[in-house]
Design a protein around this motif. Structure first.
Motif, mmCIF file in Angstrom:
data_model
loop_
_atom_site.group_PDB
_atom_site.id
_atom_site.type_symbol
_atom_site.label_atom_id
_atom_site.label_comp_id
_atom_site.label_asym_id
_atom_site.label_seq_id
_atom_site.Cartn_x
_atom_site.Cartn_y
_atom_site.Cartn_z
ATOM 1 N N SER A 132 0.799 -1.085 0.121
ATOM 2 C CA SER A 132 -0.341 0.039 0.152
ATOM 3 C C SER A 132 1.343 1.895 -0.298
ATOM 4 O O SER A 132 2.530 1.015 0.009
ATOM 5 N N ALA A 133 0.293 2.521 -0.719
ATOM 6 C CA ALA A 133 1.305 3.519 -0.312
ATOM 7 C C ALA A 133 1.571 3.336 1.023
ATOM 8 O O ALA A 133 0.827 3.147 1.947
ATOM 9 N N VAL A 134 2.951 3.935 1.071
ATOM 10 C CA VAL A 134 3.080 4.158 2.805
ATOM 11 C C VAL A 134 3.162 5.436 2.737
ATOM 12 O O VAL A 134 3.226 6.589 2.983
ATOM 13 N N VAL A 135 2.524 5.976 4.976
ATOM 14 C CA VAL A 135 1.825 7.188 5.221
ATOM 15 C C VAL A 135 3.627 7.610 6.106
ATOM 16 O O VAL A 135 4.192 6.144 7.339
ATOM 17 N N ASP A 136 4.196 8.163 5.588
ATOM 18 C CA ASP A 136 5.500 8.767 6.804
ATOM 19 C C ASP A 136 5.079 10.557 7.592
ATOM 20 O O ASP A 136 4.336 10.823 6.683
ATOM 21 N N THR A 137 5.872 9.915 8.278
ATOM 22 C CA THR A 137 5.929 11.768 8.911
ATOM 23 C C THR A 137 7.818 12.368 9.136
ATOM 24 O O THR A 137 7.526 12.443 10.110
ATOM 25 N N ASP A 138 8.110 12.165 7.905
ATOM 26 C CA ASP A 138 9.736 12.631 8.112
ATOM 27 C C ASP A 138 9.463 13.983 7.879
ATOM 28 O O ASP A 138 8.298 14.744 6.973
#
Length: 179
Positions: free
Chosen positions: A26-32
């Motif tokens: 799936s599309a990866v959710v990141d908080t970079d």
């Protein structure tokens, strides 16, 4: 369908985000965000809350991967993310000054769940040589000293098959239940 929540933790720059990007379908959710402390000496961006991705392995198995921030100042997220976890992957950087101390730190930080869920240790960035084999033996000894049960595996988190090996060790463990 059975949903399995697996936490991936370890120090800054060890490859947690890369592992999730490598494995997730799936599309990866990141908080970079741009690193604002000593982390910028290692990398320009850093995870401040979590990384998240999923993979459906078969008609009955969906895996939710949550990567923790590596910086200790965001350890409140470790507490939040571990709730409902069915497994823990600790990544250790083979090139770190003291990989055994890194492992001790994360085993201690997650002590409340290491005997309740399956745990696997992934040694990333490791050359395949005699020194690495000795380090793996040392890390396995640290696991035993800390009273945990975990296999230590050499991995390259840029390779899907290696991340798959870590996840499968969690899913096929006899100790599979959520905390």
């Amino acid at each position: 369908m059975f949903d399995h929540k697996i936490i991936i933790t370890g120090p800054v720059g060890v490859g947690k985000s890369t592992a999730i990007r490598t494995y997730s379908t799936s599309a990866v959710v990141d908080t970079d965000v741009r690193a604002s402390d000593e982390t910028r000496q290692i990398k320009s961006d850093t995870t401040v809350a979590m990384d998240y991705g999923t993979i459906v392995l078969d008609a009955e198995t969906k895996v939710h991967l949550y990567g923790t921030p590596g910086q200790e100042r965001f350890d409140f997220m470790w507490e939040i993310l571990r709730s409902g976890s069915r497994g823990l992957i600790i990544l250790v950087n083979a090139l770190a000054a003291d990989p055994a101390q890194e492992l001790r730190f994360y085993l201690h930080a997650f002590a409340d769940i290491i005997n309740k869920v399956p745990v696997v240790i992934g040694v990333n960035q490791a050359p395949k040589d005699e020194q690495t084999r000795a380090m793996v033996a040392t890390l396995q000894q640290v696991v035993q000293e800390m009273g945990a049960e975990a296999e230590v595996l050499i991995v390259d988190v840029r390779k899907r098959k290696d991340v798959n090996k870590l996840v499968k060790r969690i899913l096929f463990s006899d100790k599979l239940f959520a905390v």
